[in-house]
Design a protein around this motif. Structure first.
Motif, PDB file in Angstrom:
ATOM      1  N   PHE A  87      15.360 -96.873 -65.433  1.00  0.00           N
ATOM      2  CA  PHE A  87      14.130 -97.096 -64.683  1.00  0.00           C
ATOM      3  C   PHE A  87      13.681 -95.758 -64.102  1.00  0.00           C
ATOM      4  N   GLY A  88      12.390 -95.532 -64.057  1.00  0.00           N
ATOM      5  CA  GLY A  88      11.869 -94.338 -63.414  1.00  0.00           C
ATOM      6  C   GLY A  88      11.988 -93.101 -64.282  1.00  0.00           C
ATOM      7  N   LEU A  89      12.019 -91.939 -63.603  1.00  0.00           N
ATOM      8  CA  LEU A  89      11.896 -90.654 -64.277  1.00  0.00           C
ATOM      9  C   LEU A  89      13.159 -89.805 -64.146  1.00  0.00           C
ATOM     10  N   ARG A  90      13.444 -89.034 -65.190  1.00  0.00           N
ATOM     11  CA  ARG A  90      14.550 -88.080 -65.151  1.00  0.00           C
ATOM     12  C   ARG A  90      14.249 -86.927 -64.207  1.00  0.00           C
ATOM     13  N   GLU A  91      12.988 -86.556 -64.109  1.00  0.00           N
ATOM     14  CA  GLU A  91      12.543 -85.527 -63.153  1.00  0.00           C
ATOM     15  C   GLU A  91      11.216 -85.971 -62.571  1.00  0.00           C
TER      16      GLU A  91
END
Length: 551
Positions: free
Chosen positions: A56-60
């Motif tokens: 879920f979401g972003l790596r950065e």
């Protein structure tokens, strides 16, 4: 008939897990948003295997790179259960004894000054009863007679790692690949950074959701250097739950309470009624449910797992934000419906819903005066001096030095005699290079606590002309705000011996007796080799230091 029952049970388990997935998919993004954590990867497991893995979401933050179930995260202390499994495999092979004093396998020079270290065994390391601190500050000293009580220690794992590498003549990562990762098909796991991780890895983020870099460990450390994915670590937890790869006797010892923990992580004296430690694992012992668990905290990487042995299911997640443990209980309960009040108390992480956490968010968005106004009552703030100091320290670590100083200045007006606030403020001023402003704050602090050796030494350096026959100079750190030097001559204290700016150079003058010393510069908080000194030495723990010979 048995086949039909097994199929019905399998269908029932799959149905139960299928019910969790929509809830996770709805709630996890909400938790990330509320806690300012950019991304998380999780795996839901039962005795049949990994039932669901998802990112879920972003790596950065502020990029388009999404987290998935194969994204590499720093596993932090989730490294420890993996190494414990390696050790038990060696026990099963007849190559190692949990109760033989470790010094008989490999004497440890770091602790040899205290004869009590010769009592330490692998069982004590894995159950955190060695008496070692979590991490040393200078010399490695025992806090108490082993194995008197529980006291969490990464240092113990480092010693055991050295023993196992000496005994097997293999590196930690080679052993882990052979005994854990390859047998369990964990292709995205290693104790050292691999090139194959470059295509899909996560950055770390501070408590305000801002990127703070990446962690690429090139030296194995069994206490914290594991790099892995949620899908991979889920396979490992399935193996633990089923006792796969271990003899029954080792499985029994793995989950047998070796010692009761304290009620809190740093409270080692008052025993918990519901938390114990097995071999490399935390154990929750409840009336209706027993489980095993561990948490990981590498600063801006946080992770957690809990597996119910009663319900035969559990969850592991990895987050790329400093606040990632704030929702450990909330997230785990979405899969394993058991209360975890003792565990939450033990870890003592601030919940993301608390007013103090929300104040930090508001300070980041606006000026300090307007941010604190809603929390004032009769002109007084509803937070203690230590809470405000902690929030200021978090702002400093988030590279928000100006806001941190504004908050500290405001807080000192609320608590003018708070030693903790004055100390943090004075050190933050030094970090910003504001020595003239720091001097009176240091002086006021010393009036309240004249016996503080660190502040007394810093204050003395700011008020006396530097002296010393040994002089180190460098032009390499021209843009730095603060440079100190740490080494064997000052017990490796990073905020103790100041360098002074003279023209275009940073200069340190030391009064040292003849001999050999190792050291590093600490430049705005980053440890650096002396760029003007080509004499270097490995300390045997994976660290390279500059070498100084005084004749």
């Amino acid at each position: 008939m048995r086949t039909i029952l097994c199929l019905l049970l399998l269908f029932s388990l799959q149905s139960l897990f299928a019910q969790h997935i929509p809830t996770l998919q709805r709630r996890v993004p909400q938790l990330l948003d509320s806690a300012l954590v950019p991304g998380v990867a999780l795996a839901v497991i039962n005795s049949k295997g990994v039932q669901h893995a998802q990112g879920f979401g972003l790596r950065e933050a502020n990029t388009q790179f999404k987290v998935d179930e194969n994204t590499i995260f720093s596993a932090a202390s989730l490294s420890k259960p993996v190494f414990a499994y390696v050790v038990l495999k060696l026990v099963d092979e007849g190559k190692f004894n949990l109760d033989k004093p470790l010094w008989e396998y490999f004497p440890y020079p770091d602790a040899a000054h205290d004869e009590r270290y010769k009592r330490i065994t692998a069982r004590m390391v894995l159950s955190h009863t060695t008496g070692f601190p979590n991490w040393r500050n200078g010399q490695l000293n025992l806090l108490f007679d082993p194995p008197k009580r529980f006291s969490y220690s990464g240092e113990g794992f480092v010693y055991l790692q050295r023993v196992i590498e000496h005994l097997t003549q293999q590196s930690t990562d080679v052993l882990a690949q052979e005994k854990v990762f390859k047998p369990l098909a964990m292709s995205r796991s290693s104790f050292v950074w691999q090139k194959t991780f470059e295509d899909n890895f996560s950055y770390r983020h501070n408590r305000f959701g801002l990127p703070t870099g990446i962690s690429k460990f090139d030296q194995a450390n069994t206490a914290y250097s594991l790099q892995t994915s949620a899908a991979d670590y889920g396979k490992f937890l399935v193996a633990l739950l089923n006792g796969k790869g271990l003899k029954p006797a080792s499985v029994k010892q793995l989950f047998a309470p070796q010692v009761r923990t304290g009620q809190k992580f740093r409270d080692t004296l008052q025993a918990s009624k519901s938390i114990a430690w097995g071999l490399g694992l935390g154990l929750q012992i409840g009336e209706n449910d027993e489980g095993f668990w561990h948490w990981g905290d590498n600063g801006d990487f946080k992770c957690f797992f809990f597996v119910s042995r009663t319900q035969k299911k559990g969850l592991v997640y990895f987050s790329n934000g400093s606040n990632g443990l704030n929702f450990a209980a909330s997230l785990t309960r979405l899969v394993v419906d058991v209360p975890m009040p003792s565990m939450s108390e033990f870890l003592a992480y601030t919940d993301y819903k608390t007013p103090l956490f929300q104040l930090g968010i508001q300070i980041l968005k606006r000026d300090v005066i307007s941010a604190v106004e809603p929390y004032l009552s009769g002109g007084k703030i509803g937070f203690s001096a230590d809470e405000l100091r902690g929030l200021s320290s978090d702002l400093l670590r988030a590279n928000q030095a100006n806001k941190a100083q504004d908050l500290l200045e405001w807080s000192i007006k609320q608590y003018p005699d708070s030693k903790s606030l004055l100390k943090t403020y004075s050190l933050s001023l030094l970090q910003m290079g504001e020595r003239d402003k720091a001097r009176p704050v240091l002086g006021k602090y010393l009036q309240l606590d004249p016996g503080d050796p660190q502040i007394s030494h810093l204050f003395k350096q700011l008020n006396e002309v530097p002296s010393g026959k040994v002089v180190l100079r460098s032009k390499a750190f021209a843009k730095a705000k603060m440079v100190t030097i740490a080494g064997s001559f000052n017990n490796w204290q990073s905020f103790y011996t100041l360098a002074n700016r003279e023209n275009e150079e940073w200069v340190v003058r030391l009064d040292l007796a003849p001999g050999k010393y190792t050291y590093k510069f600490v430049v705005d908080g980053n440890w650096e080799l002396d760029p003007d000194n080509f004499e270097k030495e490995d300390d045997g723990n994976g660290n390279t230091n500059s070498v100084l010979i005084v004749k």
